[in-house]
Motif scaffolding. Structure first.
Motif, mmCIF file in Angstrom:
data_model
loop_
_atom_site.group_PDB
_atom_site.id
_atom_site.type_symbol
_atom_site.label_atom_id
_atom_site.label_comp_id
_atom_site.label_asym_id
_atom_site.label_seq_id
_atom_site.Cartn_x
_atom_site.Cartn_y
_atom_site.Cartn_z
ATOM 1 N N ILE A 1 -30.072 1.417 2.898
ATOM 2 C CA ILE A 1 -30.523 1.220 1.509
ATOM 3 C C ILE A 1 -29.683 0.133 0.840
ATOM 4 C CG2 ILE A 1 -30.815 2.363 -0.749
ATOM 5 C CD1 ILE A 1 -31.162 5.000 0.829
ATOM 6 N N PRO A 2 -30.313 -0.805 0.104
ATOM 7 C CA PRO A 2 -29.542 -1.846 -0.601
ATOM 8 C C PRO A 2 -28.451 -1.214 -1.469
ATOM 9 C CG PRO A 2 -31.892 -2.239 -0.834
ATOM 10 C CD PRO A 2 -31.752 -0.913 -0.159
ATOM 11 N N THR A 3 -27.276 -1.834 -1.472
ATOM 12 C CA THR A 3 -26.119 -1.239 -2.160
ATOM 13 C C THR A 3 -25.405 -2.245 -3.055
ATOM 14 O OG1 THR A 3 -25.795 0.271 -0.289
ATOM 15 C CG2 THR A 3 -23.944 0.017 -1.793
ATOM 16 N N VAL A 4 -25.051 -1.775 -4.241
ATOM 17 C CA VAL A 4 -24.220 -2.542 -5.183
ATOM 18 C C VAL A 4 -22.878 -1.816 -5.258
ATOM 19 C CG1 VAL A 4 -23.902 -2.967 -7.664
ATOM 20 C CG2 VAL A 4 -26.077 -3.546 -6.576
ATOM 21 N N TYR A 5 -21.781 -2.575 -5.263
ATOM 22 C CA TYR A 5 -20.446 -1.963 -5.324
ATOM 23 C C TYR A 5 -19.899 -2.053 -6.743
ATOM 24 C CZ TYR A 5 -20.698 -1.846 -0.291
ATOM 25 O OH TYR A 5 -21.101 -1.579 0.989
ATOM 26 N N ALA A 6 -19.517 -0.890 -7.303
ATOM 27 C CA ALA A 6 -18.951 -0.846 -8.659
ATOM 28 C C ALA A 6 -17.483 -0.451 -8.553
ATOM 29 C CB ALA A 6 -19.720 0.153 -9.516
ATOM 30 N N TYR A 7 -16.587 -1.437 -8.721
ATOM 31 C CA TYR A 7 -15.143 -1.161 -8.664
ATOM 32 C C TYR A 7 -14.701 -0.664 -10.034
ATOM 33 C CZ TYR A 7 -15.173 -3.400 -4.107
ATOM 34 O OH TYR A 7 -15.435 -3.699 -2.789
ATOM 35 N N ASN A 8 -14.587 0.664 -10.130
ATOM 36 C CA ASN A 8 -14.328 1.325 -11.408
ATOM 37 C C ASN A 8 -12.822 1.458 -11.672
ATOM 38 O OD1 ASN A 8 -14.924 2.761 -13.759
ATOM 39 N ND2 ASN A 8 -14.983 4.728 -12.695
ATOM 40 N N TYR B 1 -11.591 -7.896 -15.661
ATOM 41 C CA TYR B 1 -12.880 -7.198 -15.774
ATOM 42 C C TYR B 1 -13.421 -7.390 -17.178
ATOM 43 C CZ TYR B 1 -10.586 -3.471 -18.480
ATOM 44 O OH TYR B 1 -9.908 -2.773 -19.444
ATOM 45 N N PRO B 2 -14.725 -7.305 -17.389
ATOM 46 C CA PRO B 2 -15.750 -7.145 -16.347
ATOM 47 C C PRO B 2 -15.932 -8.437 -15.556
ATOM 48 C CG PRO B 2 -16.796 -7.422 -18.495
ATOM 49 C CD PRO B 2 -15.315 -7.382 -18.745
ATOM 50 N N ALA B 3 -16.252 -8.300 -14.292
ATOM 51 C CA ALA B 3 -16.444 -9.475 -13.430
ATOM 52 C C ALA B 3 -17.477 -9.143 -12.365
ATOM 53 C CB ALA B 3 -15.116 -9.861 -12.784
ATOM 54 N N VAL B 4 -18.303 -10.134 -12.056
ATOM 55 C CA VAL B 4 -19.338 -9.960 -11.024
ATOM 56 C C VAL B 4 -19.107 -10.967 -9.909
ATOM 57 C CG1 VAL B 4 -21.819 -10.050 -10.517
ATOM 58 C CG2 VAL B 4 -21.042 -9.151 -12.714
ATOM 59 N N GLY C 1 -21.144 -11.649 -6.297
ATOM 60 C CA GLY C 1 -22.206 -11.222 -5.381
ATOM 61 C C GLY C 1 -22.807 -9.911 -5.841
ATOM 62 N N ASP C 2 -22.807 -8.907 -4.937
ATOM 63 C CA ASP C 2 -23.349 -7.586 -5.267
ATOM 64 C C ASP C 2 -22.246 -6.605 -5.657
ATOM 65 O OD1 ASP C 2 -26.076 -7.791 -5.248
ATOM 66 O OD2 ASP C 2 -26.277 -7.455 -3.099
ATOM 67 N N SER C 3 -21.143 -7.142 -6.194
ATOM 68 C CA SER C 3 -20.033 -6.290 -6.635
ATOM 69 C C SER C 3 -19.728 -6.547 -8.097
ATOM 70 C CB SER C 3 -18.771 -6.572 -5.817
ATOM 71 O OG SER C 3 -18.985 -6.290 -4.461
ATOM 72 N N VAL C 4 -19.377 -5.490 -8.818
ATOM 73 C CA VAL C 4 -18.983 -5.647 -10.220
ATOM 74 C C VAL C 4 -17.693 -4.852 -10.445
ATOM 75 C CG1 VAL C 4 -20.522 -3.745 -10.925
ATOM 76 C CG2 VAL C 4 -19.699 -5.350 -12.650
ATOM 77 N N THR C 5 -16.736 -5.474 -11.132
ATOM 78 C CA THR C 5 -15.495 -4.797 -11.499
ATOM 79 C C THR C 5 -15.643 -4.342 -12.943
ATOM 80 O OG1 THR C 5 -14.274 -6.263 -10.004
ATOM 81 C CG2 THR C 5 -12.989 -5.060 -11.630
ATOM 82 N N LEU C 6 -15.420 -3.061 -13.190
ATOM 83 C CA LEU C 6 -15.707 -2.517 -14.520
ATOM 84 C C LEU C 6 -14.789 -1.358 -14.875
ATOM 85 C CD1 LEU C 6 -17.288 0.298 -13.735
ATOM 86 C CD2 LEU C 6 -19.248 -1.172 -13.466
ATOM 87 N N SER C 7 -14.946 -0.862 -16.089
ATOM 88 C CA SER C 7 -14.254 0.350 -16.524
ATOM 89 C C SER C 7 -15.272 1.243 -17.222
ATOM 90 C CB SER C 7 -13.107 0.015 -17.485
ATOM 91 O OG SER C 7 -12.649 1.193 -18.115
ATOM 92 N N ALA C 8 -15.671 2.317 -16.550
ATOM 93 C CA ALA C 8 -16.642 3.255 -17.142
ATOM 94 C C ALA C 8 -16.053 3.902 -18.386
ATOM 95 C CB ALA C 8 -17.032 4.315 -16.117
ATOM 96 N N GLU D 1 -23.109 -5.967 -17.046
ATOM 97 C CA GLU D 1 -23.062 -6.690 -15.772
ATOM 98 C C GLU D 1 -23.652 -5.843 -14.641
ATOM 99 O OE1 GLU D 1 -20.198 -8.586 -18.485
ATOM 100 O OE2 GLU D 1 -20.700 -6.513 -18.023
ATOM 101 N N LEU D 2 -23.331 -4.548 -14.642
ATOM 102 C CA LEU D 2 -23.892 -3.646 -13.629
ATOM 103 C C LEU D 2 -25.406 -3.559 -13.788
ATOM 104 C CD1 LEU D 2 -23.621 -1.546 -11.354
ATOM 105 C CD2 LEU D 2 -23.201 0.185 -13.105
ATOM 106 N N THR D 3 -25.850 -3.455 -15.038
ATOM 107 C CA THR D 3 -27.295 -3.392 -15.306
ATOM 108 C C THR D 3 -27.996 -4.639 -14.774
ATOM 109 O OG1 THR D 3 -26.864 -2.075 -17.289
ATOM 110 C CG2 THR D 3 -29.044 -3.074 -17.104
#
Length: 422
Positions: A316-323, A332-335, A337-344, A352-354
Motif C-alpha cells: 500500500i502507498p505510504t507517507v512517512y510522518a516524523y512526529n 519543521y514543518p518540512a516536506v 518526497g513522501d516524508s513530512v516532519t511535524l509536531s502533532a 503539509e501532511l494534508t
C-alpha cells in the motif's frame, strides 16, 4: 483499595549476532512500567542458544536466585517461555515467573475498553494459557492478585476450567468475534460504495498516531469534540477509531487510527486482533507515524514495516510522518518526497501532511468548466456540496461553474450539463 507497587527482575539472553538486545531489554522495562511493575534488577547472559529446559544455564540460575531476596518479586523473561521452562524455573527459583507475552497480554487486558477489544484479548489470553495449564495453576492463580498483573479473564476462575471448557470458551468467543468482524466488513463495504478514500495511521506504539488524528480533527473540524483518547503510554489505543476529515474544498477522506506495533508482538494477539488490523490492509494510503525524538526510531520503523508485511499490507502507498519534531533539533514543518516532519502536539505540519494525502488519494479529480440549465438546480447544489467550485456566473442558458470535481461525478451528470471545457 490501596495496592503496593509490584517489583520485578528482568532476564534476557543475548544470542550471537543479536544487535538489538539492549534495546529489547529497555523495551521490556517499559512494558513492565506499563503494567505498574518496578524493575529492581536485571540479569543477562550471552549464549549461542537458549537452554531448552530452563532457558538459562545452571550458573545463571544460581546467580538469579541470589538476586531475588523478596518472595513477592516477580521474574520477567524477555521471550515467550515454554510451559516446561516456566515450570522448571519456578521450581528452581521458588518465585513467580512470567514472560514477555503475558506482560503484553496484561497491558492489552487493562487497556481494552470496547467489547470487541475485550473479546480479542480474552481469546489471546486463553490460547496462551491452554498449553500451560498443567503444573501452572498455582502460578497463574497468583497472577490474578498483584497490582500490576490483573490478567483479567485469566485469573483463578479461569484456571478452574478444564482444557475442554477453555476450548469451548474460545469457540464461543470466536463466534461472537465473527459477528463483530462481519459488522466491520459491512461498514468497510459501505465506505467503498461511497468511494470515500481511507487513510490509515500505522506505527510503533506511542509514536503519536492518536495525537496526529486529533490534530487533523481539530484543524478541519474545530470544536467538534471528535477527538480520540491519546496518552503518552504504550498501547494507549487498542480500538480502531475512524474519523471523517472534510477539507475546505469539500474533498473528504476517512482517517483511521490503529493499534500500535511492538517488537515480538505475541502471535496470539496478532491472530486475535487480525480483524481489527485488517482495516490496514484495505486502506488507500498508509501514514507511517514515527516518533522522531526516540533514539530507536529506525528500529521502530523496521518493526512496523515487518508487521505490515506479515499482515499483507506492504504494497500500500505510504507517507512517512516524523512526529514529535518539537523534541528534536530537526527543522519543521518540512516536506521531503513522501516524508513530512511535524509536531502533532503543536499542530504544526498538518497542512503539509494534508498536501501529501491529497496527492495520493485525490488523483481522480478533474478541472472543468460547465453550464448547468436553470431547471437542473439540484446539480448545482450537489456540486456546491461535493466539489470545489472556484467560479460561479449566471448566463442566459444557465449557471456556469468553474470547478474541480471527481471524475465519477462528472460522468454521472454528464448528460445534464453543457461542457464548456474539460
Amino acid at each position: 483499595m490501596e495496592t503496593t507497587q509490584q517489583q520485578a527482575i528482568i532476564v534476557g539472553i543475548q544470542l550471537q549476532n543479536d544487535t538489538n538486545f539492549a534495546y529489547s531489554m529497555e523495551e521490556l522495562r517499559n512494558l513492565a512500567a506499563a503494567c505498574n511493575i518496578t524493575v529492581i534488577g536485571e540479569l543477562s547472559q550471552k549464549a549461542s542458544r537458549i537452554n531448552p529446559s530452563h532457558y538459562l544455564g545452571t550458573g545463571k540460575i544460581q546467580e538469579l536466585a541470589a538476586m531475588v531476596q523478596d518472595e513477592d518479586t516477580v521474574i520477567i523473561f524477555n521471550d515467550e517461555l515454554t510451559p516446561s521452562q516456566i515450570r522448571n524455573l519456578e521450581s528452581s527459583l521458588d518465585r513467580q515467573v512470567i514472560d514477555r507475552t503475558i506482560l503484553i497480554l496484561n497491558i492489552f487486558a487493562d487497556r481494552a475498553k470496547t467489547k470487541e477489544a475485550q473479546l480479542q484479548v480474552e481469546v489471546a489470553q486463553l490460547q496462551y494459557m491452554l498449553p500451560r495449564l498443567t503444573g501452572m495453576r498455582e502460578s497463574l492463580g497468583r497472577q490474578g492478585g498483584g497490582s500490576g498483573l490483573k490478567n483479567r479473564g485469566a485469573g483463578e476462575t479461569k484456571l478452574e476450567l478444564d482444557r475442554r471448557r477453555i476450548e469451548e470458551r474460545i469457540t464461543a468467543l470466536q463466534t461472537e468475534l465473527q459477528a463483530q468482524v462481519e459488522r466491520r466488513q459491512i461498514q468497510r463495504k459501505q465506505r467503498h460504495k461511497n468511494e470515500v478514500p481511507v487513510v490509515c495511521l500505522v506505527g510503533y506504539t506511542n509514536a503519536g498516531k492518536s495525537s496526529l488524528l486529533n490534530a487533523m480533527v481539530e484543524t478541519y473540524h474545530p470544536g467538534s469534540n471528535k477527538q480520540v483518547f491519546a496518552k503518552n503510554m504504550l498501547f494507549a489505543t487498542l480500538e480502531t477509531s475512524v474519523r471523517s476529515i472534510r477539507l475546505p474544498d469539500h474533498k473528504t477522506f476517512l482517517l483511521t487510527d490503529t493499534v500500535g506495533f511492538v517488537s515480538q508482538l505475541p502471535h496470539h494477539l496478532v491472530k486475535a486482533f487480525r480483524s481489527t488490523l485488517e482495516e490496514v490492509t484495505e486502506a488507500d494510503l498508509l501514514i507511517h507515524v514515527v516518533d522522531a525524538s526516540d533514539p530507536q526510531h529506525e528500529q521502530h520503523m523496521a518493526v512496523t514495516t515487518e508487521t505490515l508485511k506479515a499482515l499483507g499490507a506492504d504494497g500500500i502507498p505510504t507517507v512517512y510522518a516524523y512526529n514529535k519534531a518539537d523534541l528534536t533539533g530537526r527543522a519543521y514543518p518540512a516536506v521531503e518526497g513522501d516524508s513530512v516532519t511535524l509536531s502533532a502536539k503543536q499542530s504544526s505540519g498538518i497542512a503539509e501532511l494534508t498536501g501529501l494525502i491529497r496527492s495520493h488519494v485525490f488523483n481522480d479529480y478533474i478541472q472543468c468548466e460547465i453550464l448547468i440549465p436553470y431547471d437542473r438546480g439540484s446539480i448545482v447544489s450537489y456540486f456546491n456540496e461535493h466539489a470545489h467550485v472556484q467560479e460561479v456566473s449566471y448566463e442566459e442558458q444557465g449557471t456556469k461553474l468553474v470547478l474541480e470535481c471527481r471524475a465519477a461525478d462528472y460522468e454521472r451528470f454528464r448528460g445534464d450539463f453543457v461542457e464548456l471545457s474539460n
